[in-house]
Motif scaffolding. Structure first.
Motif, PDB file in Angstrom:
ATOM      1  N   ASP A   1      47.433 -22.403  19.708  1.00 57.34           N
ATOM      2  CA  ASP A   1      46.851 -22.883  20.705  1.00 57.34           C
ATOM      3  C   ASP A   1      45.623 -23.795  20.025  1.00 57.34           C
ATOM      4  N   ASN A   2      45.964 -25.089  20.635  1.00 57.30           N
ATOM      5  CA  ASN A   2      44.842 -26.164  19.807  1.00 57.30           C
ATOM      6  C   ASN A   2      43.574 -26.186  20.479  1.00 57.30           C
ATOM      7  N   THR A   3      43.377 -25.353  21.521  1.00 55.50           N
ATOM      8  CA  THR A   3      41.928 -25.370  22.310  1.00 55.50           C
ATOM      9  C   THR A   3      40.996 -24.756  21.381  1.00 55.50           C
ATOM     10  N   PHE A   4      41.338 -23.857  20.424  1.00 54.20           N
ATOM     11  CA  PHE A   4      40.514 -23.284  19.612  1.00 54.20           C
ATOM     12  C   PHE A   4      40.211 -23.805  18.521  1.00 54.20           C
ATOM     13  N   ASP A   5      40.571 -25.293  18.271  1.00 52.17           N
ATOM     14  CA  ASP A   5      40.416 -25.846  16.938  1.00 52.17           C
ATOM     15  C   ASP A   5      38.680 -25.982  17.033  1.00 52.17           C
ATOM     16  N   ASN A   6      38.215 -26.310  17.997  1.00 49.55           N
ATOM     17  CA  ASN A   6      36.780 -26.385  18.012  1.00 49.55           C
ATOM     18  C   ASN A   6      35.900 -25.178  18.158  1.00 49.55           C
ATOM     19  N   SER A   7      36.558 -24.088  17.531  1.00 46.56           N
ATOM     20  CA  SER A   7      36.029 -22.670  17.811  1.00 46.56           C
ATOM     21  C   SER A   7      35.707 -21.954  16.576  1.00 46.56           C
ATOM     22  N   VAL A   8      34.703 -20.828  16.668  1.00 43.08           N
ATOM     23  CA  VAL A   8      34.750 -19.928  15.523  1.00 43.08           C
ATOM     24  C   VAL A   8      35.134 -18.703  15.818  1.00 43.08           C
ATOM     25  N   MET A   9      35.983 -18.079  15.117  1.00 39.42           N
ATOM     26  CA  MET A   9      36.375 -16.524  15.364  1.00 39.42           C
ATOM     27  C   MET A   9      36.234 -15.938  14.166  1.00 39.42           C
ATOM     28  N   GLN A  10      35.367 -14.800  14.061  1.00 45.66           N
ATOM     29  CA  GLN A  10      35.013 -14.012  12.910  1.00 45.66           C
ATOM     30  C   GLN A  10      35.210 -12.665  13.010  1.00 45.66           C
ATOM     31  N   SER A  11      35.751 -11.885  11.929  1.00 51.75           N
ATOM     32  CA  SER A  11      35.948 -10.515  11.842  1.00 51.75           C
ATOM     33  C   SER A  11      34.330  -9.775  11.694  1.00 51.75           C
TER      34      SER A  11
ATOM     35  N   LYS B   1      36.624  -5.395  15.414  1.00 46.10           N
ATOM     36  CA  LYS B   1      36.211  -6.425  16.299  1.00 46.10           C
ATOM     37  C   LYS B   1      35.992  -7.751  15.752  1.00 46.10           C
ATOM     38  N   VAL B   2      36.439  -8.747  16.729  1.00 45.53           N
ATOM     39  CA  VAL B   2      36.335 -10.142  16.468  1.00 45.53           C
ATOM     40  C   VAL B   2      35.408 -10.655  17.561  1.00 45.53           C
ATOM     41  N   SER B   3      34.547 -11.715  16.865  1.00 48.92           N
ATOM     42  CA  SER B   3      33.591 -12.329  17.871  1.00 48.92           C
ATOM     43  C   SER B   3      34.343 -14.117  17.933  1.00 48.92           C
ATOM     44  N   TYR B   4      34.000 -14.653  18.969  1.00 47.94           N
ATOM     45  CA  TYR B   4      34.495 -16.020  19.227  1.00 47.94           C
ATOM     46  C   TYR B   4      33.529 -16.737  20.025  1.00 47.94           C
ATOM     47  N   ARG B   5      33.246 -18.153  19.573  1.00 43.69           N
ATOM     48  CA  ARG B   5      32.418 -18.951  20.372  1.00 43.69           C
ATOM     49  C   ARG B   5      32.739 -20.351  19.950  1.00 43.69           C
ATOM     50  N   ASP B   6      32.701 -21.261  21.035  1.00 46.53           N
ATOM     51  CA  ASP B   6      33.462 -22.466  20.920  1.00 46.53           C
ATOM     52  C   ASP B   6      32.111 -23.518  21.439  1.00 46.53           C
ATOM     53  N   ALA B   7      32.580 -24.974  21.214  1.00 40.52           N
ATOM     54  CA  ALA B   7      31.669 -26.170  21.275  1.00 40.52           C
ATOM     55  C   ALA B   7      31.057 -26.158  22.653  1.00 40.52           C
ATOM     56  N   VAL B   8      31.693 -25.835  23.657  1.00 45.65           N
ATOM     57  CA  VAL B   8      31.259 -25.674  25.309  1.00 45.65           C
ATOM     58  C   VAL B   8      30.649 -24.519  25.533  1.00 45.65           C
ATOM     59  N   GLY B   9      30.476 -23.424  24.804  1.00 45.00           N
ATOM     60  CA  GLY B   9      29.500 -22.510  24.934  1.00 45.00           C
ATOM     61  C   GLY B   9      30.264 -20.898  25.179  1.00 45.00           C
ATOM     62  N   LYS B  10      31.486 -21.174  25.366  1.00 46.85           N
ATOM     63  CA  LYS B  10      32.421 -19.868  25.772  1.00 46.85           C
ATOM     64  C   LYS B  10      32.093 -18.894  24.485  1.00 46.85           C
ATOM     65  N   GLU B  11      31.780 -17.586  24.832  1.00 45.18           N
ATOM     66  CA  GLU B  11      31.907 -16.450  24.055  1.00 45.18           C
ATOM     67  C   GLU B  11      32.508 -15.381  24.378  1.00 45.18           C
ATOM     68  N   PHE B  12      33.172 -14.689  23.285  1.00 48.68           N
ATOM     69  CA  PHE B  12      33.970 -13.308  23.702  1.00 48.68           C
ATOM     70  C   PHE B  12      33.774 -12.499  22.466  1.00 48.68           C
TER      71      PHE B  12
ATOM     72  N   SER C   1      33.209 -11.107  27.834  1.00 48.75           N
ATOM     73  CA  SER C   1      32.841 -12.527  27.526  1.00 48.75           C
ATOM     74  C   SER C   1      31.757 -12.837  28.349  1.00 48.75           C
ATOM     75  N   ASN C   2      31.195 -14.332  28.236  1.00 51.97           N
ATOM     76  CA  ASN C   2      30.219 -14.872  29.034  1.00 51.97           C
ATOM     77  C   ASN C   2      30.994 -15.534  30.013  1.00 51.97           C
ATOM     78  N   GLU C   3      32.070 -15.831  30.218  1.00 51.97           N
ATOM     79  CA  GLU C   3      32.877 -16.776  31.093  1.00 51.97           C
ATOM     80  C   GLU C   3      32.604 -16.135  32.675  1.00 51.97           C
ATOM     81  N   ALA C   4      31.926 -17.092  33.521  1.00 48.54           N
ATOM     82  CA  ALA C   4      31.896 -16.697  34.728  1.00 48.54           C
ATOM     83  C   ALA C   4      31.355 -15.362  35.133  1.00 48.54           C
TER      84      ALA C   4
END
Length: 233
Positions: free
Chosen positions: A50-60, A95-106, A150-153
């Motif tokens: 999924d290329n939408t993850f390219d500008n994201s950071v996902m960490q263990s 557990k893994v954490s995710y955040r991207d350039a538009v502010g989405k986190e989960f 997540s912080n989405e909606a």
């Protein structure tokens, strides 16, 4: 069904040891400990194609859990060597954490439970100090225990998204090598620290869900435990 078979074998073994404890160097007891666990390569499996993850950071991040159960200790006559079979219940995962350039986190959590059956070969170089090496097979008890926040909606879609992850990531049985160092006090108390090195893939990925990629996701666990022996040598 296989859980019942493994438990039945162990308890037959345990009962035999109880009847023979006065004729051999056998101890038995309970142990309980806290652990920190990780599962390797999980972000790589989840990102997939999924290329939408390219500008994201996902960490263990790893996760904390508990381990406890029964043990037997067979000390070989006229040696400083023992064999210690165990049956344990373990909570571990990742557990893994995710955040991207538009502010989405989960945050995604894989909260697995296992029935661990195995044994250690223990050497006592000095008094109660002991070094151990062994192997454990973990029967998966909760292959779909997944959390997602997540912080989405305001978390409106969290339940549906968690279901997608539950469908796409299935926990599998584990097999690990164990390296231990411990000390046994004269009054039946003992301590040990262990490292479990997983050698088997513990996450089966469904490639049709979320573009997941099947990968080698192996466990690693650090554990510190306290035990009590009901019968001394």
């Amino acid at each position: 069904m296989k859980v019942i078979q493994y438990v039945s074998i162990f308890f037959c073994f345990f009962t035999t040891a109880l009847y023979s404890q006065n004729e051999s160097n056998i101890t038995y007891g309970l142990k309980f400990g806290a652990l920190h666990s990780k599962i390797s390569n999980l972000p790589e499996s989840i990102k997939g194609r999924d290329n939408t993850f390219d500008n994201s950071v996902m960490q263990s991040k790893g996760t904390y859990g508990l381990e406890g159960g029964f043990f037997l200790n067979f000390k070989l006559h006229d040696t400083r060597v023992a064999i210690q079979p165990e049956i344990l219940f373990r909570q571990s995962g990742e557990k893994v954490s995710y955040r991207d350039a538009v502010g989405k986190e989960f945050e995604l959590g894989l909260n697995y439970s296992y029935l661990e059956i195995g044994a250690l070969y223990k050497v006592y170089p000095y008094e109660g100090l002991n070094l151990g090496f062994g192997a454990f097979y973990g029967i998966s008890l909760s292959p779909n225990n997944v959390t997602y926040t997540s912080n989405e909606a305001g978390g409106m879609y969290d339940v549906a998204t968690r279901q997608f992850y539950q469908d796409g990531l299935n926990g599998a049985d584990d097999f690990s090598l164990c390296f231990a160092v411990g000390y046994e006090l004269h009054k039946s108390i003992h301590f040990d620290m262990r490292y479990y090195l997983g050698v088997k893939d513990v996450v089966n990925s469904n490639a049709s869900s979320f573009q997941f990629i099947e990968n080698q996701n192996k466990s690693s666990v650090f554990c510190f435990s306290l035990g009590y022996s009901f019968h001394q040598w």
